[in-house]
Design a protein around this motif. Sequence first.
Motif, PDB file in Angstrom:
ATOM      1  N   ASN A 179       0.827  -1.206   0.000  1.00 20.27           N
ATOM      2  CA  ASN A 179       0.000   0.000   0.000  1.00 20.27           C
ATOM      3  C   ASN A 179       0.860   1.254   0.000  1.00 20.27           C
ATOM      4  O   ASN A 179       1.891   1.322   0.662  1.00 20.27           O
ATOM      5  N   LYS A 180       0.421   2.275  -0.747  1.00 23.32           N
ATOM      6  CA  LYS A 180       1.154   3.521  -0.888  1.00 23.32           C
ATOM      7  C   LYS A 180       0.411   4.729  -0.309  1.00 23.32           C
ATOM      8  O   LYS A 180       1.014   5.779  -0.100  1.00 23.32           O
TER       9      LYS A 180
ATOM     10  N   ALA B 274      -0.261   5.882   9.562  1.00 28.96           N
ATOM     11  CA  ALA B 274      -0.045   5.810   8.116  1.00 28.96           C
ATOM     12  C   ALA B 274       1.193   6.596   7.708  1.00 28.96           C
ATOM     13  O   ALA B 274       2.001   6.135   6.891  1.00 28.96           O
ATOM     14  N   GLN B 275       1.361   7.791   8.271  1.00 29.00           N
ATOM     15  CA  GLN B 275       2.555   8.591   7.975  1.00 29.00           C
ATOM     16  C   GLN B 275       3.823   7.854   8.393  1.00 29.00           C
ATOM     17  O   GLN B 275       4.814   7.836   7.668  1.00 29.00           O
TER      18      GLN B 275
ATOM     19  N   LEU C 106       3.058   6.019   4.209  1.00 30.19           N
ATOM     20  CA  LEU C 106       1.925   6.192   3.310  1.00 30.19           C
ATOM     21  C   LEU C 106       1.562   7.666   3.175  1.00 30.19           C
ATOM     22  O   LEU C 106       1.632   8.425   4.141  1.00 30.19           O
ATOM     23  N   LYS C 107       1.147   8.071   1.976  1.00 30.79           N
ATOM     24  CA  LYS C 107       0.580   9.400   1.797  1.00 30.79           C
ATOM     25  C   LYS C 107      -0.835   9.370   2.378  1.00 30.79           C
ATOM     26  O   LYS C 107      -1.646   8.525   1.988  1.00 30.79           O
TER      27      LYS C 107
ATOM     28  N   TYR D 130       9.983   7.171   3.297  1.00 29.15           N
ATOM     29  CA  TYR D 130       9.699   8.403   4.015  1.00 29.15           C
ATOM     30  C   TYR D 130       8.942   9.340   3.081  1.00 29.15           C
ATOM     31  O   TYR D 130       9.470   9.732   2.042  1.00 29.15           O
ATOM     32  N   VAL D 131       7.698   9.672   3.436  1.00 27.31           N
ATOM     33  CA  VAL D 131       6.948  10.623   2.617  1.00 27.31           C
ATOM     34  C   VAL D 131       7.267  12.038   3.086  1.00 27.31           C
ATOM     35  O   VAL D 131       7.705  12.258   4.212  1.00 27.31           O
ATOM     36  N   LYS D 132       7.036  13.010   2.191  1.00 30.92           N
ATOM     37  CA  LYS D 132       7.360  14.408   2.493  1.00 30.92           C
ATOM     38  C   LYS D 132       6.115  15.262   2.323  1.00 30.92           C
ATOM     39  O   LYS D 132       5.794  15.697   1.211  1.00 30.92           O
ATOM     40  N   PRO D 133       5.357  15.486   3.412  1.00 26.68           N
ATOM     41  CA  PRO D 133       4.152  16.311   3.306  1.00 26.68           C
ATOM     42  C   PRO D 133       4.493  17.739   2.886  1.00 26.68           C
ATOM     43  O   PRO D 133       5.530  18.290   3.270  1.00 26.68           O
TER      44      PRO D 133
END
Length: 435
Positions: free
Chosen positions: A51-52, A79-80, A84-85, A244-247
């Motif tokens: 899952n993304k 989720a973060q 995950l976005k 690592y997502v970048k908000p």
Amino acid sequence: MKFKTKLITLVVAFLAAISFALPSQVNAAKGDIGVDWAVYQGANGKYGTNNKFAIIQAGGTQGGTLYDQWTYASQVKAAQANGLKTHTYLWYGVGGSADIGRQALDYFLPKILTPKGSIVALDYEDGASSSMAANTDAILYGMRRIAQAGYTPMYYSYKPYTLAHVDYQRILAEFPNSLWIAAYPDYQIRALPDYGVFPSMPGIALYQFTSMHAAGGLDGNVDLTGITDSGYNGSTTTDSGKTYVKPSTNTPATNAGQQANNTTLSQIKVGDSVKVNFGTTRWANGVAMPSWVQGKTYTVQQVSGSNVLLGGIMSWINRSNVELLTTTSVPSVSSGSTYTVQSGDSWWSIAYKYGMSMYTLAANNGKTISSVIYPGDVLRVSGASYSSHTYYTARSGDSFWSIANKYGISMYTLAANNGKSIYSLIYPGEDLYIR
């Protein structure tokens, strides 16, 4: 999100579905699989494979009655932390009333915990009025408010309900490619979409292809246009596979998720929440792990060397086989710090509060976890002597007697120190507290 009526199966050729759904522009998230969560997925959510993104319910309105979803903030954090976005959706049971929509958006927009630019979807699948025009007006009012607040508006439903109650062409005229539409071929577990039942209509950016993305029920969605990139400035994947997502902007929930995301596995401590990685097949002692454990979330009850003990199922797993979801703050303690036992306390609850092993806590006070503690007892919770304790990793052929004899202690004491009796089984790879 669940259907209120049985879906009408629509047989549509795969290429026709793609021609409606996929624009020529290529986005990083195009083709990504993600989930949507409500209270049914628990405080830390539920996962399918690979899952993304996750779209998380903040609450909603049903005919003017507002309600918050208590799982929203913790699910955003989890989720973060899992790379995950994260996005948001609201149950939008406003019928044909823009005024009820106004009340809902006035209440929920200040509470959104996903970053600016992220999706805020309106779930419109129940309670429509007899006026298609009024229903559409109420939906458009909500989507305009979402856009004005700096988020990406979407409309969620399923095709038969939409055709019966909403003028979706008006929605697309104002918000192109903003539809999130569901259609399921069956109720079998599915990891990937079946485009043979794609709900062919223009403007679909997200396709919810199953309500059984995992055993026990979980909605699975595919991003057809890259819309789940909204609110994010890309991501980084380490050599170990951690993402690592970048908000684009931060909120308290995404900040907490990023803190967990940036915490290394070597820093996992008692009280943290971890998810067992898909593909993990064995416990730390080499015994085969049931497949239902994969993707589940557990609270760490003990940490010993490279292994952590999962609360609830009381099994040890190597920390390399888990993903940290939420990390707890540990009260500041200094040499000589004490805690006064309160009614209802236990060795585990006190150790959890201070990020300690309950065995260490008991030993620091000259007791074992089998010792009774009473309200008013004063316990030492300082970390000054933690490093002096000894652990032993059981090997094939070991017994309580052989290990106790090795360290010059009673086998009864050894068993009790580890919450067992001398008749309990011990397994190779299991870490035992000695003293």
